[in-house]
Design a protein around this motif. Sequence first.
Motif, PDB file in Angstrom:
ATOM      1  N   PRO A 105       0.820  -1.217   0.000  1.00 58.99           N
ATOM      2  CA  PRO A 105       0.000   0.000   0.000  1.00 58.99           C
ATOM      3  C   PRO A 105       0.853   1.266   0.000  1.00 58.99           C
ATOM      4  O   PRO A 105       2.096   1.208   0.053  1.00 58.99           O
ATOM      5  CB  PRO A 105      -0.795  -0.114   1.304  1.00 58.99           C
ATOM      6  CG  PRO A 105       0.126  -0.867   2.211  1.00 58.99           C
ATOM      7  CD  PRO A 105       0.854  -1.845   1.331  1.00 58.99           C
ATOM      8  N   GLU A 106       0.197   2.419  -0.037  1.00 57.96           N
ATOM      9  CA  GLU A 106       0.854   3.706   0.056  1.00 57.96           C
ATOM     10  C   GLU A 106       1.711   3.762   1.324  1.00 57.96           C
ATOM     11  O   GLU A 106       1.381   3.162   2.347  1.00 57.96           O
ATOM     12  CB  GLU A 106      -0.199   4.809   0.094  1.00 57.96           C
ATOM     13  CG  GLU A 106       0.371   6.215   0.060  1.00 57.96           C
ATOM     14  CD  GLU A 106      -0.724   7.264   0.119  1.00 57.96           C
ATOM     15  OE1 GLU A 106      -0.668   8.201  -0.683  1.00 57.96           O
ATOM     16  OE2 GLU A 106      -1.623   7.137   0.972  1.00 57.96           O
ATOM     17  N   LEU A 107       2.829   4.488   1.219  1.00 55.83           N
ATOM     18  CA  LEU A 107       3.769   4.667   2.330  1.00 55.83           C
ATOM     19  C   LEU A 107       4.440   3.357   2.758  1.00 55.83           C
ATOM     20  O   LEU A 107       4.721   3.126   3.932  1.00 55.83           O
ATOM     21  CB  LEU A 107       3.103   5.355   3.530  1.00 55.83           C
ATOM     22  CG  LEU A 107       2.589   6.780   3.264  1.00 55.83           C
ATOM     23  CD1 LEU A 107       2.003   7.384   4.532  1.00 55.83           C
ATOM     24  CD2 LEU A 107       3.683   7.667   2.706  1.00 55.83           C
ATOM     25  N   THR A 108       4.676   2.501   1.790  1.00 52.79           N
ATOM     26  CA  THR A 108       5.536   1.326   2.002  1.00 52.79           C
ATOM     27  C   THR A 108       6.521   1.264   0.845  1.00 52.79           C
ATOM     28  O   THR A 108       6.263   1.793  -0.242  1.00 52.79           O
ATOM     29  CB  THR A 108       4.740   0.008   2.055  1.00 52.79           C
ATOM     30  OG1 THR A 108       4.054  -0.182   0.810  1.00 52.79           O
ATOM     31  CG2 THR A 108       3.746   0.003   3.203  1.00 52.79           C
ATOM     32  N   PHE A 109       7.661   0.599   1.069  1.00 50.92           N
ATOM     33  CA  PHE A 109       8.687   0.513   0.038  1.00 50.92           C
ATOM     34  C   PHE A 109       9.560  -0.700   0.315  1.00 50.92           C
ATOM     35  O   PHE A 109      10.066  -0.865   1.431  1.00 50.92           O
ATOM     36  CB  PHE A 109       9.554   1.778   0.046  1.00 50.92           C
ATOM     37  CG  PHE A 109      10.404   1.947  -1.176  1.00 50.92           C
ATOM     38  CD1 PHE A 109       9.876   2.488  -2.344  1.00 50.92           C
ATOM     39  CD2 PHE A 109      11.742   1.572  -1.162  1.00 50.92           C
ATOM     40  CE1 PHE A 109      10.662   2.649  -3.473  1.00 50.92           C
ATOM     41  CE2 PHE A 109      12.535   1.729  -2.280  1.00 50.92           C
ATOM     42  CZ  PHE A 109      11.999   2.269  -3.444  1.00 50.92           C
ATOM     43  N   PRO A 110       9.750  -1.597  -0.673  1.00 53.14           N
ATOM     44  CA  PRO A 110      10.599  -2.780  -0.454  1.00 53.14           C
ATOM     45  C   PRO A 110      12.057  -2.366  -0.318  1.00 53.14           C
ATOM     46  O   PRO A 110      12.557  -1.576  -1.119  1.00 53.14           O
ATOM     47  CB  PRO A 110      10.359  -3.615  -1.716  1.00 53.14           C
ATOM     48  CG  PRO A 110       9.960  -2.623  -2.761  1.00 53.14           C
ATOM     49  CD  PRO A 110       9.212  -1.535  -2.048  1.00 53.14           C
ATOM     50  N   VAL A 111      12.725  -2.898   0.686  1.00 48.71           N
ATOM     51  CA  VAL A 111      14.117  -2.523   0.950  1.00 48.71           C
ATOM     52  C   VAL A 111      15.083  -3.616   0.514  1.00 48.71           C
ATOM     53  O   VAL A 111      16.051  -3.363  -0.201  1.00 48.71           O
ATOM     54  CB  VAL A 111      14.317  -2.195   2.443  1.00 48.71           C
ATOM     55  CG1 VAL A 111      15.792  -1.913   2.755  1.00 48.71           C
ATOM     56  CG2 VAL A 111      13.449  -1.003   2.842  1.00 48.71           C
ATOM     57  N   VAL A 112      14.832  -4.859   0.937  1.00 43.41           N
ATOM     58  CA  VAL A 112      15.764  -5.939   0.622  1.00 43.41           C
ATOM     59  C   VAL A 112      15.042  -7.277   0.721  1.00 43.41           C
ATOM     60  O   VAL A 112      14.113  -7.438   1.522  1.00 43.41           O
ATOM     61  CB  VAL A 112      16.985  -5.898   1.580  1.00 43.41           C
ATOM     62  CG1 VAL A 112      16.596  -6.250   3.008  1.00 43.41           C
ATOM     63  CG2 VAL A 112      18.124  -6.787   1.090  1.00 43.41           C
ATOM     64  N   GLY A 113      15.441  -8.222  -0.119  1.00 44.22           N
ATOM     65  CA  GLY A 113      14.970  -9.593  -0.013  1.00 44.22           C
ATOM     66  C   GLY A 113      15.947 -10.407   0.816  1.00 44.22           C
ATOM     67  O   GLY A 113      17.130 -10.047   0.955  1.00 44.22           O
TER      68      GLY A 113
END
Length: 253
Positions: A153-161
């Motif tokens: 959703p809004e205000l989330t962001f993938p950083v690392v797997g």
Amino acid sequence: MQPINSTIETQFNHRTIREFTGEPIAADTFSQLMEVARVTASSRGLQQVSIIRITDQAIKDEMAEIATQPYMARATELLVLVADTHRSQQIAKEQGVDEPFGGSMNCFMEAVTDAALTAQNIVVAAESLGLGTNYFGNVLNDVERVIELLGLPELTFPVVGLSLGYPAQSPQLKPRMDMSLRVMENGYREPESWTAALSDYDQIMRTYYDLREGGQPSDTFTKQTADKLRVENPKRTYMMRVAQAQGFNFALE
């Protein structure tokens, strides 16, 4: 010399594991790792990180395609650590804050830091239990696709797997740069020439790669660094635009 305890010994023996035996990780072991994630230090105690556990093989396959790493699809467990200020934003709204600052640069950096700390804590714990691990920074190769694939959703962001599993290989320990070049007292210090200062490390790395690649010629660390910074990955040039589209305001002006 200070005795090395079991935790530090585990950290000294960290290796990137790309292939796993396929033996499942017991539910109680996985739960213990998630408890380690739960108690990880957090900026302002806001705990602005979420973990997506990928159990659907079709999603694993697509993530591996995004990352351009086929072995990612064979991971026993595949996690994606997500910077998540969405939760904080929703809580603040429910508590009567009209315009919360969950999309601020400050909250974004806090959440990214939380995600990185949590991932490292999981890795140390997992390796102490005999598991192998592998970070996947290349989930950033196509951030928009990952966001859509994982329904972020809004205000989330993938950083690392992060992949976990029982190792099916035992690679060499990768040599690291001497800390005399990375620890500085009371301010930033650097040698007159980094290439000259790193000449011994270049030879160590050349030997490492020659042994790992079966005697094939390999570049030095400094040459690899130059090559990697010579051309920018076009798939990663627009990450901040994607983050802005996710609702983060970096106040660049």
